[in-house]
Each structure stands twice: as C-alpha cells, then as structure tokens.
Design a protein around this motif. Structure first.
Motif, PDB file in Angstrom:
ATOM      1  N   THR A 196     -11.118  12.480   0.576  1.00  0.00           N
ATOM      2  CA  THR A 196     -11.266  12.040   1.598  1.00  0.00           C
ATOM      3  C   THR A 196     -11.817  13.398   2.879  1.00  0.00           C
ATOM      4  N   PRO A 197     -12.998  12.729   2.814  1.00  0.00           N
ATOM      5  CA  PRO A 197     -13.233  14.289   3.704  1.00  0.00           C
ATOM      6  C   PRO A 197     -12.597  14.417   5.154  1.00  0.00           C
ATOM      7  N   THR A 198     -12.487  13.326   5.787  1.00  0.00           N
ATOM      8  CA  THR A 198     -11.036  13.627   7.164  1.00  0.00           C
ATOM      9  C   THR A 198     -10.651  14.376   6.826  1.00  0.00           C
ATOM     10  N   VAL A 199      -9.559  14.064   5.939  1.00  0.00           N
ATOM     11  CA  VAL A 199      -8.344  14.398   5.323  1.00  0.00           C
ATOM     12  C   VAL A 199      -8.455  15.900   5.453  1.00  0.00           C
ATOM     13  N   CYS A 200      -7.894  16.476   5.953  1.00  0.00           N
ATOM     14  CA  CYS A 200      -7.784  18.787   6.542  1.00  0.00           C
ATOM     15  C   CYS A 200      -6.963  19.057   5.204  1.00  0.00           C
ATOM     16  N   GLU A 201      -7.619  20.355   5.261  1.00  0.00           N
ATOM     17  CA  GLU A 201      -7.379  21.399   4.175  1.00  0.00           C
ATOM     18  C   GLU A 201      -5.491  22.175   4.174  1.00  0.00           C
ATOM     19  N   HIS A 202      -4.336  21.001   4.885  1.00  0.00           N
ATOM     20  CA  HIS A 202      -3.850  21.707   5.299  1.00  0.00           C
ATOM     21  C   HIS A 202      -2.500  20.764   4.581  1.00  0.00           C
ATOM     22  N   VAL A 203      -1.931  21.829   3.952  1.00  0.00           N
ATOM     23  CA  VAL A 203       0.342  21.028   4.094  1.00  0.00           C
ATOM     24  C   VAL A 203       1.138  21.966   4.057  1.00  0.00           C
ATOM     25  N   HIS A 204       1.769  20.308   4.795  1.00  0.00           N
ATOM     26  CA  HIS A 204       3.027  21.655   5.283  1.00  0.00           C
ATOM     27  C   HIS A 204       4.722  21.095   4.339  1.00  0.00           C
ATOM     28  N   LEU A 205       4.699  21.782   3.216  1.00  0.00           N
ATOM     29  CA  LEU A 205       5.301  21.056   2.359  1.00  0.00           C
ATOM     30  C   LEU A 205       6.954  21.653   2.425  1.00  0.00           C
ATOM     31  N   ALA A 232      -6.272  11.063  -2.847  1.00  0.00           N
ATOM     32  CA  ALA A 232      -6.878  10.674  -1.599  1.00  0.00           C
ATOM     33  C   ALA A 232      -7.334  11.951  -0.862  1.00  0.00           C
ATOM     34  N   MET A 233      -6.569  12.846  -1.548  1.00  0.00           N
ATOM     35  CA  MET A 233      -6.408  14.357  -0.012  1.00  0.00           C
ATOM     36  C   MET A 233      -7.651  14.599  -1.155  1.00  0.00           C
ATOM     37  N   ALA A 234      -7.867  14.432  -1.634  1.00  0.00           N
ATOM     38  CA  ALA A 234      -9.053  15.054  -2.297  1.00  0.00           C
ATOM     39  C   ALA A 234     -10.616  14.836  -1.645  1.00  0.00           C
ATOM     40  N   HIS A 292       0.348  -1.288   0.233  1.00  0.00           N
ATOM     41  CA  HIS A 292       0.041   0.117   0.489  1.00  0.00           C
ATOM     42  C   HIS A 292       1.193   1.359  -0.026  1.00  0.00           C
ATOM     43  N   ASP A 293       0.415   2.545  -0.695  1.00  0.00           N
ATOM     44  CA  ASP A 293       1.219   3.577  -0.585  1.00  0.00           C
ATOM     45  C   ASP A 293       0.548   4.452   0.364  1.00  0.00           C
ATOM     46  N   PHE A 294       0.987   5.836   0.059  1.00  0.00           N
ATOM     47  CA  PHE A 294       0.233   6.794   1.156  1.00  0.00           C
ATOM     48  C   PHE A 294      -1.048   7.593   0.283  1.00  0.00           C
ATOM     49  N   ALA A 295      -1.316   7.262  -0.400  1.00  0.00           N
ATOM     50  CA  ALA A 295      -2.964   7.473  -1.219  1.00  0.00           C
ATOM     51  C   ALA A 295      -3.246   6.418  -0.100  1.00  0.00           C
ATOM     52  N   ASP A 296      -3.422   4.956  -0.472  1.00  0.00           N
ATOM     53  CA  ASP A 296      -4.028   3.912  -0.216  1.00  0.00           C
ATOM     54  C   ASP A 296      -4.532   3.910   1.788  1.00  0.00           C
TER      55      ASP A 296
END
Ligand code: 5AD
Ligand code: SF4
Length: 463
Positions: free
Chosen positions: A263-272, A259-261, A224-228
């Motif tokens: 999956t509703p529980t994944v927050c709209e923030h990325v530390h990049l 997967a981020m977009a 499994h990758d990070f999307a999974d």
C-alpha cells in the motif's frame, strides 16, 4: 504530551447568551490527544466554546496519563497551579488514565476538583458538568466495552495530520503496565466507520493520518483485520500518508506486513516496542516474545519493506534486571540499529503484577541511572551514525510547523525523520522535496530542491 495544543480559529456563532468556555489540557500519549479532541467535540455540540488557555475558563479539564509515576506527580502539581486561573464558579475535572486509576481519591487530594472521568465516560461529560454546576461531585470510571464515541465529531487541534483511534483498551497484560487497568479491554471500531472518518479528514484538507491503538495491529472488527484496515485507509482518495502506533511484535502477521509493503501510502516507518533485549526479562515482563522472535519480526519487515525506519520503546531497571540482561538490551539495540528510541526508567505502578515481585529484585536507583545513561549513549550513537549516512539524500517532507528557533520550518519525511528547512511559513501543510545537508545527530537540516508547490490546504472546521 504537555506542549500547548491550539485550536483552529473559528468564526463566532452569534448567540443570545455567551457560550460557557472549556479548556482541556492534555498529558500523555496520542490516544489522549485524540480523546481530548473527542471531548472538545462532545462539548462543542452541547454549546460550549473551546478556548486555548485556562484563564477564566468556565470549565477546565485535565486529561491525564498514568503510565509512570512522574506523569501523575506533574498533574498533581499542575492541578494546584490551575487554582489561580479559576473564577468562583469554574468547574475543574480530571479525565483520562489517572482519573480511572485513582477514581474518587483525586477528589480527596484536590478539593477544587468536581469531576473524575475515565476514558470510557466522556459521553456523560455535558450531564456531569450540569450536575457539577449544581454543586455536586462525580466519579465516572466504569468501562464500556461498546464505547467508541462513534457519533461524536472530533474537534481537531491545529496541525497537518489527523490522529484516528481505531481500537481502544488492551488485552495484553505486560507486568509493568497500568494501561489494561486504565483503558479496559481491547475493542476495535468498525472498518467502515474508520474509513468514513478518514474521508472526512481528507475533506477538511488533511492528507496524513495516524491510526491509533494500544496494540494497533491486533485490530479486528469481527470481519476485518489490520491488513484490511491499512489497505482500506491507504486507498481513500486524497490520503498521501498513513502511519500507525503502537503495534505489538506478536501481531505482525505476514498479511499485515504484506499490506504495508503493497500500500504505497503506508509510510516506511514502524514504532516497534521492544522493552528489553533479553528473553528471560521479556518473560518476566510477560511480553510473549523472545529476543529471537523480535529479531525475526524485524527481519521479516525489513525484507518486505525497503528503507524501513524502526523506532522503539525500552524500559531500564525492571525488577530483577541483571547485568547480563541489560547487556542483552544494549546488544539488541546494536543489532537492530534503531533509528530512535524512547527510553524509560521502570516505574512501579500500583496494582500491576510487577509490584508483587520479590522486593529484593528492586534495582537500586544508582544502578538504574548508570544503565539508563549507557543505553541513551548507545541508542543516540547509533542513530547519529545512521543519520550521518543519510546526508545528501533527497526526500519528501510534509511541513508541520515553525521550528523551535522561530526561523526554519520543521517537516517530517515518510520514514519519520525530522528536517528543518528554510522556507516561508505559508508552506506549512505542503509537501516539499529537500536534500539533507546537515544533521545534529538527531535531526536534519535540508534545502528545498524544487520550487514546484503542491498545496495540501489547511483544515477548515465547523464548530
Ligand atoms: N515504567 C516505565 N515505563 C513504562 N512503560 C509502560 N509502563 C511503564 C512503567 N511502569 C513504557 C513502555 C511502553 C511506553 C508507552 O511506556 O516502554 O511501551
Ligand atoms: Fe501496556 Fe503491554 Fe498493553 Fe502495551 S501491550 S498497553 S505495554 S499491557
């Protein structure tokens, strides 16, 4: 991280002999916080009682960071200070990245230290402490590519979210960075093991998790990758917020963004982490992307995730940094308009490739200081403008703690904004909808718009 972390109060187990007490002081990143929770878990399972302060503890462990020189200087100072809390038989140990980096050298620098244990050696802590009690001294700094402490139940610090390591080590070799030397090669936990831990966290009453890894989006467990992983964690019953830190720009596949977009529980923030806005500098840093690649990654994410907040890490004064390269960093900040950034002056770390660059590439301290000030002003200015534009918005907060002023409560929005609200301390751990009414430029004040109470119960943990 050096702010005091406190442990939840637990009923004392009645035992014939008092349990030896252990105090762990944590410095550095969230991975270290999670490691301290594992160490507490391991030691509690071996009969130790965790305590909140070093005074008179039977065991004092200092879990350290090695990322910049000043992190290590602070720890050396603190180790000296800790002497005054020691009883004659107190055992002091140094763990974490500085322990891994310096090994036995710590024992020479601080004679009252008996144990030096790197990030892959915590399993042996109870045995090492037994040995130290017999007067022996130990250094345990071997890497263990299999080690995930899968059987250790973390003893979590008080708080409203859980830090979950999903990957250890790092296979990148950024030329400034000590982490590959202190945390060893990259390895991922099995997806099923992560999901099981998230389910336990929910049972303990938490609903926000932060997935941790040095380059967390390169997660791969063989199947499994990070999307999974995002999808699996994000759909655990009872989870309301999923965050992760820190990703590498090169590992944002379309699958992960999708997967981020979706999956509703994944927050709209990325530390990049960007590190620099200059392609030539990024090459010297061996970041393996160009300015254009970074911008393209930002564009793909913003197109897929409306309202995405972006924060970053930036290093100033890396060897050979020209005025032009520094201007490129400023201009990339203006172009992306980060919500916030952690900014660092370059610190040479022994053994890293950057230390082998020509000495004439070293940037004088005064130049670094001037550039650093300009960068801070630029980043803060943008974030202030962004934040002023958000006033009047309504958003959901998870209330985390009492704010520093002691009166307001402090919460976080899904997009990682810090908001102070007037509310009763009983609301810590609850979700509250607020309207943003003011900003200091960096943080907000808000007023609750609903009296509907939705309680996410506080953790109740067994020893
Ligand atoms: N000097 C300054 N900053 C550093 N970082 C990592 N190594 C160094 C160093 N030698 C910063 C990077 C990284 C963050 C965690 O710390 O920006 O993303
Ligand atoms: Fe260090 Fe680079 Fe690995 Fe991050 S990706 S931990 S900066 S080597």
């Amino acid at each position: 991280m050096s702010a005091p972390l406190s442990l939840p109060e637990l009923p004392d187990t009645v035992t014939a002999t008092p349990r030896p007490t252990v105090y762990i002081e944590t410095y550095g990143c969230q991975m270290n916080v999670a490691d301290s929770e594992l160490m507490y878990g391991k030691l509690v399972a071996h009969g130790y009682a965790p305590v909140d302060a070093p005074d008179g503890a039977d065991v004092i462990l200092v879990n350290t960071c090695a990322i910049r020189e000043n992190a290590e200087t602070r720890v050396i100072g603190r180790l000296g200070e800790l002497r005054r809390f020691m009883k004659p038989d107190t055992i002091v140990g140094v763990t974490g990245c500085m322990a891994q980096r310096l090994g036995a050298r710590v024992l020479d620098q601080a004679r009252h230290v008996s144990l030096v244990v790197g990030p892959d050696g915590y399993r042996a802590l109870p045995a090492l402490l037994d040995g130290a009690r017999r007067g022996e001294k130990f250094t345990a700094t071997d890497f263990d590519i299999e080690e995930h402490y899968e059987d250790v139940v973390a003893r979590r610090f008080e708080g409203v979210k859980a830090w979950i390591p999903v990957q250890r080590g790092c296979d990148y070799r950024c030329t400034y960075c000590i982490v590959p030397f202190t945390r060893g090669p990259e390895r991922s936990r099995k997806l099923a093991d992560v999901v099981r831990e998230v389910q336990q966290v929910v049972e303990q009453g938490l609903s926000e998790v932060v997935l941790l890894g040095q380059t967390v989006n390169s997660y791969h467990d063989g199947a499994h990758d990070f999307a999974d992983l995002l999808r699996a964690v994000g759909t655990v019953d009872g989870i309301r917020r999923v965050r992760y830190t820190s990703p590498h720009p090169n590992d944002f596949s379309d699958r992960v963004i999708e997967a981020m977009a979706t999956t509703p529980t994944v927050c709209e923030h990325v530390h990049l982490p960007m590190q620099s806005g200059s392609t030539s500098m990024l090459k010297r840093m061996l970041r393996r992307y160009s300015r254009e690649d970074y911008l393209e990654c930002v564009a793909r994410m913003r197109a897929a995730i409306p309202g995405l907040a972006l924060t970053t890490d930036i290093i100033v004064g890396f060897p050979g940094e020209t005025d032009e390269e520094f201007e490129d960093t400023l201009s990339l900040c203006r172009e992306v308009r980060f919500d916030d950034a952690f900014m660092f002056k370059f610190s040479a770390r022994e053994g890293t490739p950057a230390t082998r660059m020509p000495p004439e590439w070293t940037i004088p301290d005064d130049v670094v200081a001037t550039r650093f000030d300009r960068l801070v002003r630029t980043v803060r200015g943008i974030s202030r403008e962004n934040n002023l534009g958000r006033l009047g918005e309504t958003m959901e907060l998870l209330i985390e703690k009492v704010a520093r002023d002691g009166e307001l409560l402090q919460g976080r929005s899904r997009d990682f904004k810090t908001v102070m609200v007037p509310a009763d301390a009983a609301r810590i751990g609850e979700y509250l909808t607020v309207t943003l009414t003011g900003t200091t430029g960096a943080t907000f004040t808000g007023t609750p718009v609903t009296e509907r109470r939705e309680r996410a119960p506080l953790p109740m943990m067994g020893a």
